[in-house]
Motif scaffolding. Structure first.
Motif, PDB file in Angstrom:
ATOM      1  N   GLN B  37       0.776  -1.082   0.009  1.00 42.16           N
ATOM      2  CA  GLN B  37      -0.034  -0.416  -0.088  1.00 42.16           C
ATOM      3  C   GLN B  37       1.272   1.248  -0.063  1.00 42.16           C
ATOM      4  N   ASN B  38       0.747   1.768  -1.177  1.00 43.11           N
ATOM      5  CA  ASN B  38       1.471   3.423  -1.495  1.00 43.11           C
ATOM      6  C   ASN B  38       0.773   3.847  -0.069  1.00 43.11           C
ATOM      7  N   SER B  39       1.159   5.602   0.078  1.00 48.68           N
ATOM      8  CA  SER B  39       0.586   6.404   0.917  1.00 48.68           C
ATOM      9  C   SER B  39      -0.242   6.786   0.283  1.00 48.68           C
ATOM     10  N   GLY B  40      -1.640   7.277   1.064  1.00 53.38           N
ATOM     11  CA  GLY B  40      -3.420   7.986  -0.465  1.00 53.38           C
ATOM     12  C   GLY B  40      -3.599   6.828  -0.875  1.00 53.38           C
ATOM     13  N   ARG B  41      -3.178   5.212  -0.870  1.00 58.30           N
ATOM     14  CA  ARG B  41      -4.045   4.382  -2.004  1.00 58.30           C
ATOM     15  C   ARG B  41      -4.198   3.056  -1.229  1.00 58.30           C
ATOM     16  N   THR B  84       9.699   2.066  -1.268  1.00 57.24           N
ATOM     17  CA  THR B  84       8.925   2.651   0.354  1.00 57.24           C
ATOM     18  C   THR B  84       6.929   2.195   0.409  1.00 57.24           C
ATOM     19  N   ALA B  85       6.332   1.920   1.102  1.00 57.47           N
ATOM     20  CA  ALA B  85       4.637   1.629   1.361  1.00 57.47           C
ATOM     21  C   ALA B  85       4.810   0.782   2.770  1.00 57.47           C
ATOM     22  N   SER B  86       3.317   0.546   2.937  1.00 59.91           N
ATOM     23  CA  SER B  86       3.426  -0.789   3.947  1.00 59.91           C
ATOM     24  C   SER B  86       3.136  -1.491   2.734  1.00 59.91           C
ATOM     25  N   SER B 107       5.360  -0.402   8.146  1.00 62.58           N
ATOM     26  CA  SER B 107       5.843   0.395   7.005  1.00 62.58           C
ATOM     27  C   SER B 107       7.305   0.539   6.809  1.00 62.58           C
TER      28      SER B 107
END
Lengths: 114, 112
Positions: B37-41, B84-86, B107
């Protein structure tokens, strides 16, 4: 976010008001899911659907209802929004491939209940 | 809880280094999946490993599964800033249960 849209993408509402979130897919997938994502809780399933007018509850369904009158649309309704329902809501879809089903997610809706 | 438990919760590395994150669980599984999961996605499916498999590769990703220890690891080799992502593990239980059981995520920050 292949073929999945969510609307609205952001919403601010007041406690006690009803809110409806929409998930729309163009993939003709049978299964649709609503999740909420909160820090410290990860993804939690609210409701899911396995066909038109066929829905079932997830682990955090209290205060939420869903409807699916068409294959492509899955609506999530907060009957009377509370501050605890402030969250990011994700819709997901899948095409059943048995146990190896994978899910495809929409971009999410950020909901703030004041 | 049946929830997958991931560690570490957060990981920070330099570009080019390898990143390893782990998922432990308590239930019997049919398969285990990893998502990013990328930030905000929304989440994006990365790889699935069946309960009868021990290791699987996909590009720079390597997943292992040890059902005796009820644990899985995701290795990202030669990491890039774009990694870079969760990262979340999700468990598919046995039987007809359609629900995925999700971990809390790791994260990952990859610094240029």
């Amino acid at each position: 976010d292949a073929g999945i849209t969510q609307s609205p993408r952001h919403k601010v509402t007041e406690t006690g008001t009803p809110v409806t979130l929409r998930c729309h897919q163009t993939e003709n997938h049978r299964y649709m899911y609503w999740y909420r994502q909160d820090p410290g809780h990860g993804l939690r399933l609210i409701h899911y659907s396995y066909g038109v007018k066929d829905t079932d509850k997830g682990e955090v369904s209290d205060g939420y209802s869903v409807s699916r009158s068409k294959t492509e649309d899955f609506l999530l309704t907060l009957e009377s929004a509370t501050s605890s329902q402030t969250s990011v809501y994700f819709c997901a879809i899948s095409e059943s491939t048995g146990s190896e089903e994978t899910q495809y997610f929409g971009p999410g809706t950020r909901l703030l209940v004041l | 809880s049946q929830q997958g438990e991931e560690d570490p919760q957060a990981l920070s590395i330099q570009e080019g280094e390898n990143a390893t994150m782990n998922c432990s669980y308590k239930t019997s599984i049919n398969n285990l999946q990893w998502y990013r999961q990328n930030s905000g996605r929304g989440l994006v499916h990365l790889i699935l490993i069946r309960s009868n498999e021990r290791e699987k590769h996909s590009g720079r990703l390597r997943v292992t599964l040890d059902t005796s220890k009820k644990s899985s690891s995701l290795l990202i080799t030669a990491s890039r800033a774009a990694d870079t992502a969760s990262y979340f593990c999700a468990l598919r239980g046995v039987g007809n249960n359609r629900k995925l059981i999700w971990g809390l995520g790791t994260s990952l920050a990859v610094n240029p």
